[in-house]
Write a protein that holds these residues in place. Structure first.
Motif, mmCIF file in Angstrom:
data_model
loop_
_atom_site.group_PDB
_atom_site.id
_atom_site.type_symbol
_atom_site.label_atom_id
_atom_site.label_comp_id
_atom_site.label_asym_id
_atom_site.label_seq_id
_atom_site.Cartn_x
_atom_site.Cartn_y
_atom_site.Cartn_z
ATOM 1 N N ARG A 168 0.778 -1.115 -0.031
ATOM 2 C CA ARG A 168 -0.051 0.095 -0.077
ATOM 3 C C ARG A 168 1.012 1.136 0.189
ATOM 4 N N GLN A 169 0.224 2.417 -0.328
ATOM 5 C CA GLN A 169 1.020 3.600 -0.698
ATOM 6 C C GLN A 169 0.811 4.428 0.576
ATOM 7 N N ALA A 170 1.976 5.285 1.054
ATOM 8 C CA ALA A 170 1.509 5.995 2.304
ATOM 9 C C ALA A 170 2.426 7.211 1.997
ATOM 10 N N ARG A 171 2.128 8.249 2.954
ATOM 11 C CA ARG A 171 2.806 9.586 2.840
ATOM 12 C C ARG A 171 3.377 9.884 3.955
ATOM 13 N N THR A 172 4.664 10.524 4.121
ATOM 14 C CA THR A 172 5.110 11.206 5.149
ATOM 15 C C THR A 172 4.495 12.582 5.608
ATOM 16 N N PRO A 173 4.926 13.082 6.710
ATOM 17 C CA PRO A 173 4.063 14.446 7.058
ATOM 18 C C PRO A 173 4.447 15.538 6.001
ATOM 19 N N ASP A 174 5.623 15.333 5.241
ATOM 20 C CA ASP A 174 5.876 16.423 4.439
ATOM 21 C C ASP A 174 5.651 16.047 3.072
ATOM 22 N N ARG A 193 17.754 -2.060 25.491
ATOM 23 C CA ARG A 193 18.341 -2.985 24.430
ATOM 24 C C ARG A 193 18.246 -2.196 23.380
ATOM 25 N N GLU A 194 17.021 -1.734 22.804
ATOM 26 C CA GLU A 194 17.042 -1.176 21.667
ATOM 27 C C GLU A 194 16.763 0.310 21.838
ATOM 28 N N PRO A 195 17.721 1.194 22.038
ATOM 29 C CA PRO A 195 17.282 2.592 22.224
ATOM 30 C C PRO A 195 16.665 3.406 21.105
ATOM 31 N N ARG A 196 17.070 2.918 19.845
ATOM 32 C CA ARG A 196 16.524 3.561 18.714
ATOM 33 C C ARG A 196 15.263 2.765 18.294
ATOM 34 N N SER A 197 14.404 2.890 18.658
ATOM 35 C CA SER A 197 13.047 2.056 18.824
ATOM 36 C C SER A 197 11.897 3.127 19.022
ATOM 37 N N VAL A 198 10.713 2.623 18.541
ATOM 38 C CA VAL A 198 9.372 3.538 18.451
ATOM 39 C C VAL A 198 8.489 2.350 19.360
ATOM 40 N N GLU A 199 7.673 3.094 20.326
ATOM 41 C CA GLU A 199 6.408 2.316 20.952
ATOM 42 C C GLU A 199 5.270 2.701 20.618
ATOM 43 N N VAL A 200 4.368 1.664 20.043
ATOM 44 C CA VAL A 200 3.069 2.103 19.626
ATOM 45 C C VAL A 200 2.143 0.882 19.890
ATOM 46 N N SER A 201 0.683 1.471 19.813
ATOM 47 C CA SER A 201 -0.323 0.544 19.974
ATOM 48 C C SER A 201 -1.296 0.883 18.512
ATOM 49 N N ALA A 202 -1.150 -0.439 17.829
ATOM 50 C CA ALA A 202 -1.996 -0.401 16.672
ATOM 51 C C ALA A 202 -3.255 -0.383 16.980
ATOM 52 N N ARG A 203 -3.696 -0.913 18.099
ATOM 53 C CA ARG A 203 -5.236 -0.908 18.376
ATOM 54 C C ARG A 203 -5.661 0.665 18.900
ATOM 55 N N THR A 204 -5.120 1.328 19.531
ATOM 56 C CA THR A 204 -5.422 2.555 20.062
ATOM 57 C C THR A 204 -4.935 3.628 19.471
ATOM 58 N N GLY A 205 -3.936 3.467 18.600
ATOM 59 C CA GLY A 205 -3.303 4.491 17.788
ATOM 60 C C GLY A 205 -2.237 5.252 18.449
ATOM 61 N N GLU A 206 -1.959 4.804 19.841
ATOM 62 C CA GLU A 206 -0.858 5.585 20.544
ATOM 63 C C GLU A 206 0.552 5.287 20.132
ATOM 64 N N GLY A 207 1.095 6.402 19.757
ATOM 65 C CA GLY A 207 2.499 6.471 19.252
ATOM 66 C C GLY A 207 2.646 6.205 17.606
ATOM 67 N N VAL A 208 1.380 6.305 16.967
ATOM 68 C CA VAL A 208 1.495 6.170 15.402
ATOM 69 C C VAL A 208 2.257 7.438 14.843
ATOM 70 N N ALA A 209 1.829 8.576 15.431
ATOM 71 C CA ALA A 209 2.498 9.875 14.782
ATOM 72 C C ALA A 209 3.857 9.911 15.030
ATOM 73 N N GLU A 210 4.381 9.409 15.879
ATOM 74 C CA GLU A 210 5.917 9.250 16.478
ATOM 75 C C GLU A 210 6.555 8.407 15.397
ATOM 76 N N LEU A 211 5.675 7.128 15.345
ATOM 77 C CA LEU A 211 6.304 6.332 14.129
ATOM 78 C C LEU A 211 6.360 6.716 12.705
ATOM 79 N N ILE A 212 5.391 7.410 12.254
ATOM 80 C CA ILE A 212 5.324 8.085 10.829
ATOM 81 C C ILE A 212 6.789 9.123 10.766
ATOM 82 N N ALA A 213 6.977 10.052 11.781
ATOM 83 C CA ALA A 213 7.898 10.879 11.864
ATOM 84 C C ALA A 213 9.315 10.079 11.919
#
Length: 507
Positions: A325-331, A421-441
């Motif tokens: 699928r296609q997606a877009r970054t914030p810019d 262990r993984e300092p360069r990581s992102v925490e999200v919840s696909a069910r609630t949407g938590e952290g998705v904006a940070e993931l896209i960034a």
């Protein structure tokens, strides 16, 4: 109700009542050895001892240890729509040679999930500590006899082993327990066969099944040989009489022919995907692959990011066919997201080979979103297992962004350990949407840089170039003038070459 099976000095306690499943570990008493204390302290089971440095404790070596919480309790089987086979009643057995008892329990719990996904009802589970699996019966002749007693007492019709059995181990263990025996590889292949939907997915699964079946064919000797016939046959003659081709040889030849045909079909199907992938490369659209352990929430994350509407199910290997699928970054920069088949520990090599064309989506990506289930009992094992598969498919050098999913259900202490262990990581919840904006960034920052800045005025009849700048580049400024569309953007080098003739001087 408790039953104790006494085999000389070996006492193995098992609990059958479902309401006592979580009562804790049963004691395995040998002499005056208090193994409950050892299990509670965590020192009873360490790494497998080297044979020349001393033997393992007698209790560990001789005991089939029951694993609590493995009983499948279903009120209505029809609720599980993906179960296409009849409900089998199974007993699980695992042999662990390295690691801790917790590792062995987690592995058997995963086997329980696999069995339930395949449509089985789990009645009992046990593990045994050995230096290595028995070459004849996987668990040893004495323990195989105990397994037969467990199978008889529970009324099971199948025994599932947490490992890949050789053809000889399979036959000899079946001879002892008197029920069907399958291994972890056959179980995973059965799940794949149930979940395959596309023509390519079905062909890949069939190829993997035939690769697994080929060395495990069972023949019936000369009684099923293809006789060439003598004088009575009418068509025989000198040099043609004899046992001829046996039934197992015929089966083997037909399987090899079928496998060759499937490989040709998969090659042709792979060419169509390569064409699409090459088009995306020419247009310089970055590719992001979502990969990770099975049931880590990859499809849910794809739906959250793109609204793809991909099947989401709380089951192992619910996704077998890749979705792009296609997606877009914030810019505004465009990129592709591809959902891939989930991995699992000890992923059968037959599947890796059969799904190699599909897994190329991961190896050819510009960025891998490595999704990890943060609520899993052992997320670090998921990380290592998936990265092992990355090495097998040649994706170990692709840029990786670790995504810890299901943080809404995860233990905060475990999350803190994972961050360490993984300092360069992102925490999200696909069910609630938590952290998705940070993931896209984070995805936007990790994509390959657009290295060419352009200032152009494109005539209105060159809308194709305007469209490509929007798809492949990052727009800084856009204005419609009398001469055409004025653009200030950052684009890939290939597209910048096509825009040179429309460049305007910087005043």
């Amino acid at each position: 109700m408790n039953k104790t099976y006494d085999h000389g000095s070996d006492h193995t306690a098992r609990t059958h009542a479902p309401d006592t499943m979580d009562a804790g570990r049963d004691a395995i008493a040998v002499g005056d050895l208090d193994t409950d204390a050892l299990l509670a302290s965590g020192t009873g089971h360490g790494d497998a001892a080297v044979p020349d440095q001393g033997e393992m404790e007698l209790a560990d070596r001789h005991a089939l240890r029951r694993v609590a919480g493995l009983s499948t309790e279903l009120t209505d089987v029809t609720e599980v729509e993906y179960r296409s086979l009849r409900l089998e009643r199974v007993v699980l057995i695992g042999v662990w040679t390295t690691g801790t008892q917790a590792d062995a329990d987690n592995s058997l719990m995963e086997l329980k999930q696999l069995a339930e996904t395949a449509g089985a009802m789990v009645l009992e589970g046990a593990t045994q500590r050995r230096p290595k699996p028995d070459p004849a019966t996987y668990v040893g002749r004495g323990k195989a006899g105990e397994l037969r007693d467990i199978v008889e007492s529970t009324g099971a019709d199948t025994l599932i082993c947490d490992g890949e059995l050789t053809p000889g181990q399979l036959r000899q263990l079946e001879d002892v327990v008197k029920v069907k025996v399958i291994d972890r590889t056959a179980l995973i292949l059965d799940i794949f066969a149930q979940h395959a939907r596309s023509r390519e997915g079905k062909a890949q699964v069939e190829l993997a099944q035939l690769s697994y079946l080929l060395p495990r064919l069972r023949g019936w000797g000369d009684s099923l040989s293809r006789q060439a016939g003598g004088r009575a046959g009418g068509n025989g003659g000198v040099g043609l009489r004899g046992p001829g081709e046996t039934k197992i040889e015929t089966d083997r030849r037909r399987i090899n022919a079928k496998m060759a045909k499937l490989r040709r079909q998969l090659t042709q199907m792979g060419m169509a995907r390569d064409v699409k992938r090459d088009k995306r490369r020419v247009r310089q659209v970055p590719a992001v692959a979502i990969a990770g352990y099975t049931n880590a929430g990859k499809s849910s994350l794809l739906n959250r990011l793109t609204g793809a509407g991909v099947l989401v199910e709380n089951a192992l290997f619910a996704t077998l066919d890749p979705t792009v699928r296609q997606a877009r970054t914030p810019d505004g920069r465009s990129f592709t997201l591809s959902d891939t088949v989930g991995f699992v520990r000890h992923l059968p090599h037959q599947l890796v080979e059969a799904f190699r064309s599909t897994l190329e989506e991961v190896a050819d990506a510009d960025l891998i979103l490595h999704v990890v289930d943060a609520s899993h009992p052992d997320p670090e094992q998921q990380l290592s297992s998936v990265r092992e598969v990355f090495g097998e498919i040649g994706a170990q050098n692709v840029a990786e962004l670790v995504v810890f999913n299901k943080v809404d259900a995860a233990d905060p202490v475990v999350l803190k350990q994972l961050r360490t262990r993984e300092p360069r990581s992102v925490e999200v919840s696909a069910r609630t949407g938590e952290g998705v904006a940070e993931l896209i960034a984070a995805v936007s920052d990790a994509l390959p840089e657009l290295d060419r800045e352009v200032r152009v005025v494109l005539p209105y009849e060159r809308g194709d170039l305007v469209s490509r700048v929007h798809e492949e580049g990052r727009i800084v400024a856009e204005q419609h003038t009398g001469d055409g569309t004025s653009l200030h953007a950052y684009v890939p080098a290939l597209l910048a070459g096509k825009l040179e003739e429309f460049a305007v001087p910087v005043g």
